[in-house]
Design an enzyme around this catalytic site. Structure first.
Site, short mmCIF file in Angstrom:
data_model
loop_
_atom_site.label_atom_id
_atom_site.label_comp_id
_atom_site.label_asym_id
_atom_site.label_seq_id
_atom_site.Cartn_x
_atom_site.Cartn_y
_atom_site.Cartn_z
N SER A 147 0.88 -1.13 0.05
CA SER A 147 -0.11 0.00 -0.08
C SER A 147 0.92 1.16 -0.14
O SER A 147 2.02 1.33 0.64
CB SER A 147 -0.71 -0.16 1.33
OG SER A 147 -1.24 1.18 1.49
N TYR A 173 -1.58 -0.64 10.45
CA TYR A 173 -1.58 -1.03 9.23
C TYR A 173 -0.39 -0.43 8.33
O TYR A 173 0.27 -1.29 7.31
CB TYR A 173 -2.90 -0.30 8.61
CG TYR A 173 -3.36 -0.69 7.24
CD1 TYR A 173 -3.27 -1.97 6.85
CD2 TYR A 173 -3.32 0.22 6.20
CE1 TYR A 173 -3.56 -2.18 5.36
CE2 TYR A 173 -3.60 0.05 5.03
CZ TYR A 173 -3.91 -1.17 4.50
OH TYR A 173 -3.91 -1.61 3.19
#
Ligand code: NAP
Length: 267
Positions: free
Chosen positions: A141, A154
């Site tokens: 990501s 995350y």
């Protein structure tokens, strides 16, 4: 039917980005093994792809956050030598600040985004390289390089995915293993609802369609990219970042502390 391309095993293939990878890999000529928890949704994806492409699609229900399920998928990767592509896509995120998040839920995130991805990579990559090839696609990501954007665990989990992929490429790239890490920006999937911030609440100009994201990532794969950032308009920015990293890397370890630290500490 030509199966010379081998089978692609895709995790998190019951929805979103993983379901698009399943579709594209089948259209490229791969047979598929699709992994996720929700059997009904996996079977719907499998049935559509088989009908549209004629490829063989096997469904493997597993909760990759559970050790026994993870070991079962690892065994498949070890035993089925015709698997030529591993897409480590299953993952989830959160938007809640790091300090406000529940530690058990952060541990589950690490179990899926980090531990499962790592164990599946171990089950596939060294053996694939010793067979002379294979491809690992890891879905990271953009938060891998901007951990302040969403939940910090995350971001940290995706920084792990980026670093692991770079290291894997360093160690096995020359032995024939193709490694790609994809850093998507905001992509229109269930991810956002699950993370606690519906995608509709994001500015439209930030959000990429999952089909466009995966097609761009596969173009990057075909171009031999190690790191693909589908939403980054000017790749020179990434190249400059990598080049700064290379410059740093030769300067980080020394027998002496740096000059700026050579003063008597205050007591
Ligand atoms: P998604 O639609 O929620 O897909 C997540 C997939 O992972 C689903 O197929 C889900 O299926 C599976 N999964 C979740 N927990 C699992 C578990 N414990 N065991 C096995 N499978 C599990 O979201 P997505 O956007 O496609 O996410 C795919 C990847 O892209 C993730 O790694 C995510 O971090 C990354 N990503 C997404 C975005 C974005 O904006 N959407 C941006 C950057 C990176 P089941 O529920 O059936 O298990």
């Amino acid at each position: 039917m030509n199966t010379a391309l081998g089978t692609a095993l895709i995790t998190g293939a019951s929805s979103g980005i993983g379901a698009v990878y399943a579709d594209r890999m089948a259209r490229r000529g791969h047979d598929l093994i699709l992994v996720a928890r929700n059997r009904e949704r996996l079977e719907a994806v499998a049935e559509r792809i088989t009908r549209e492409t004629g490829r063989s699609v096997q469904v493997l229900t597993a909760d990759l956050g559970r050790a026994e399920d993870l070991r079962r998928v690892e065994r498949v990767l070890r035993e089925k030598e015709d698997i030529s592509v591993l897409v480590n896509n299953a993952g989830f995120g959160a938007v809640a600040p790091l300090v406000d998040s529940d530690a058990d839920s952060m541990e589950s995130m690490i179990a899926l985004n980090v531990t499962a991805l790592t164990r599946l990579t171990y089950a596939f990559a060294p053996a694939a390289a010793s067979r002379g090839g294979g491809t690992v696609i890891n879905i990271g990501s953009i938060v891998a390089v901007v951990p302040e954007l969403l939940n910090g665990v995350y971001g940290a989990s995706k920084a792990f995915v980026l670093a692991l992929s770079q290291s894997l490429h360093h160690e096995l790239g020359e032995k024939g293993l193709k490694v790609q890490v994809v850093l998507p920006g905001a992509t229109a999937t269930d991810f956002w609802e699950i993370a606690g911030h519906p995608v509709e609440n994001l500015p439209k100009e930030w959000v990429m369609d999952a089909d466009d994201m995966v097609d761009a990532a596969l173009t990057g794969l075909d171009d031999g990219e190690l790191v693909t950032i589908p939403g980054l308009p000017d790749v020179a920015l990434w190249d400059a970042y990598q080049s700064a990293r290379q410059t740093l890397s030769g300067n980080l370890s020394s027998s002496r502390p740096a000059e700026r630290y050579l003063r008597t500490p205050a007591h």
